[in-house]
Design an enzyme around this catalytic site. Structure first.
Site, PDB file in Angstrom:
ATOM      1  CG  HIS A   1      -6.774   2.422   5.839  1.00  0.00           C
ATOM      2  ND1 HIS A   1      -6.856   1.125   5.379  1.00  0.00           N
ATOM      3  CD2 HIS A   1      -8.010   2.740   6.308  1.00  0.00           C
ATOM      4  CE1 HIS A   1      -8.085   0.685   5.559  1.00  0.00           C
ATOM      5  NE2 HIS A   1      -8.803   1.645   6.122  1.00  0.00           N
TER       6      HIS A   1
ATOM      7  CE1 TYR B   1       0.681   2.780   8.743  1.00  0.00           C
ATOM      8  CE2 TYR B   1      -0.555   4.519   9.847  1.00  0.00           C
ATOM      9  CZ  TYR B   1      -0.375   3.686   8.757  1.00  0.00           C
ATOM     10  OH  TYR B   1      -1.219   3.758   7.694  1.00  0.00           O
TER      11      TYR B   1
ATOM     12  NE  ARG C   1      -2.007   1.911   3.405  1.00  0.00           N
ATOM     13  CZ  ARG C   1      -2.053   1.819   4.738  1.00  0.00           C
ATOM     14  NH1 ARG C   1      -2.786   0.892   5.320  1.00  0.00           N
ATOM     15  NH2 ARG C   1      -1.344   2.643   5.488  1.00  0.00           N
TER      16      ARG C   1
END
Length: 436
Positions: free
Chosen positions: A327, A336, A323
């Site tokens: 998100h 993160y 990815r």
């Protein structure tokens, strides 16, 4: 025979004799923001080295592939090995165009969200091959049960961009009448089942649909998509059990993009085994494929679809990808993971890899790519302008109030009819200028 007069005392609670204390294992990512990016734990085998069993083979013949990585495109952009689908240049150019169009669409919608035109959006950057290539490998009549990052399927199947944008804006032309969150499309005309925000619900639905197709003696199969994090949901395992028991003609596409929102794939079980290896436990066919290799993805999906159509049952495909961005528009991936991960990802970018393959074939050029990207950006821009005529978030151009009572029952029950009339009457009292 009686027991000992003085039986031994049981161990005191909380003691295990000479045993050490128990320890709880909490998965840890290989590195955190601020650390150097290190993907050395990812094994990338040579392209073309993976055997291709027959589509009608026993499931056990695929189990070694659950721990391998099917690859077709090598470092020089050549298609090699038994999984090469031998696609003609025109088909390859269409695949490239659909992936590039998906990315252009994402970029425009992302900007629209930042401008306040919609409340929410999710990009598929880096994962375009996991939607576009399967859409081309499946038949149009096959029913797809997607998750929320497969907009490339709708685009590849020719669904109008204007209608997709109307849904994202929840405006007066939204075919779903504002009843779904942005990006949760539904298109029966294109055999695209309604997207749900409840994770993994689409898997048992796909299995049930495919069971019905088989029981009717139809020829259509089902394909469904789920993120690797959602494989920890009970619906995933229920679907797998039914698919295995009834030999259901369905393809499970697990898109392992390394992150479930802000949790890395270890929390979904990736430390123990591959996600494709879950097929082994259920006794069904399984494949693990380079999800950034569009030709490998196409070949794996076609293999699984042909297998299902041959009454050989379900297949689980793990698309090993990355990815590239957050998100969603509500996410800050910098909190993160390292900002350098995208450029360091060892499997590259799917659009660039297919572009380089076409260039290596002498069927494309960098200039043609630039011209196509500009053309697609303009096409998306024009579609956006057209959709904005029907309204954007918060402007008041939306479906009439009365439509909230439609399309649920064939005939509205009397008590809901009374409630509808009351709601409309109270709305007119509160807003006398209201006309709809």
């Amino acid at each position: 025979m009686s027991g000992p007069a003085n039986p031994p005392e049981p161990p005191a609670a909380g003691r295990g004799g000479n045993l050490g204390p128990l320890r709880l294992h909490v998965p840890e990512p290989h590195y955190r923001p601020g650390d150097a990016v290190d993907f050395r734990h990812i094994v990338v085998p040579p392209a073309g080295a993976q055997p291709r069993p027959d589509e009608t083979c026993p499931p056990a013949e695929t189990f070694a592939l659950c721990n391998d990585l099917i690859r077709v495109l090598d470092e020089a952009g050549r298609a090699v090995g038994p999984w090469n689908p031998q696609l003609d240049p025109a088909t390859l150019r269409r695949m490239l165009r659909m992936m590039a169009l998906t990315r252009a669409f994402d970029e425009r919608m992302y900007r629209g969200q930042r401008q306040g035109k919609t409340s929410f959006y999710m990009k598929s950057a880096g994962e375009e091959a996991t939607a576009v290539a399967p859409a081309m490998a499946l038949d149009f009549e096959d029913m797809v049960f997607p998750s929320y990052r497969q907009q490339g399927i709708l685009i590849t199947r020719g669904y109008p961009l204007v209608d997709m944008i109307n849904q994202i804006y929840s405006n007066r032309a939204d075919r779903l009448k504002g009843r779904q969150l942005p990006i949760m499309y539904s298109a029966r005309s294109h055999n695209f089942f309604t997207i749900s925000g409840n994770l993994a619900t689409q898997l048992p639905q796909a299995v049930g649909w495919a069971m019905a197709s088989a029981s009717r003696g139809d020829t259509r199969i089902a394909a469904t998509w789920v993120g690797e994090g959602s494989t920890s949901e009970g619906d995933f395992h229920s679907a797998m059990t039914f698919a295995a028991v009834y030999n259901v003609p369905v393809v499970f596409n697990v898109v392992n993009n390394q992150w479930a929102i802000s949790s890395f794939s270890g929390f979904a079980g990736a430390e123990r085994a591959t996600f494709a290896a879950r097929a082994i436990g259920y006794g069904i066919a399984g494949l693990r494929v380079d999800g950034n290799d569009p030709l490998a993805v196409y070949a794996a999906e076609r293999w699984a679809a042909d297998r299902a159509r041959s009454n050989m049952g379900p297949t689980l495909i793990e698309h090993f990808t990355y990815r590239a961005e957050g998100h969603s528009t509500s996410d800050d991936p910098g909190a993160y993971r390292s900002a350098q991960e995208r450029s360091e990802w060892p499997l590259g970018d799917p659009i660039a890899r297919l572009r380089d393959h076409l260039i290596a074939l002498g069927e494309w050029s960098d200039d043609q790519q630039a011209a196509m990207d500009q053309e697609l950006a303009e096409a998306v821009r024009a579609a956006t302008k057209e959709a904005e005529k029907n309204g954007i978030l918060g402007h008041g151009l939306h479906h009439p109030f009365k439509t909230m009572f439609e399309d649920v029952f064939e005939e509205l029950p009397w008590h809901l009819q009374e409630q509808a009339e009351q709601a409309i009457r109270e709305r007119r009292i509160k807003w006398p200028e209201w006309k709809e």
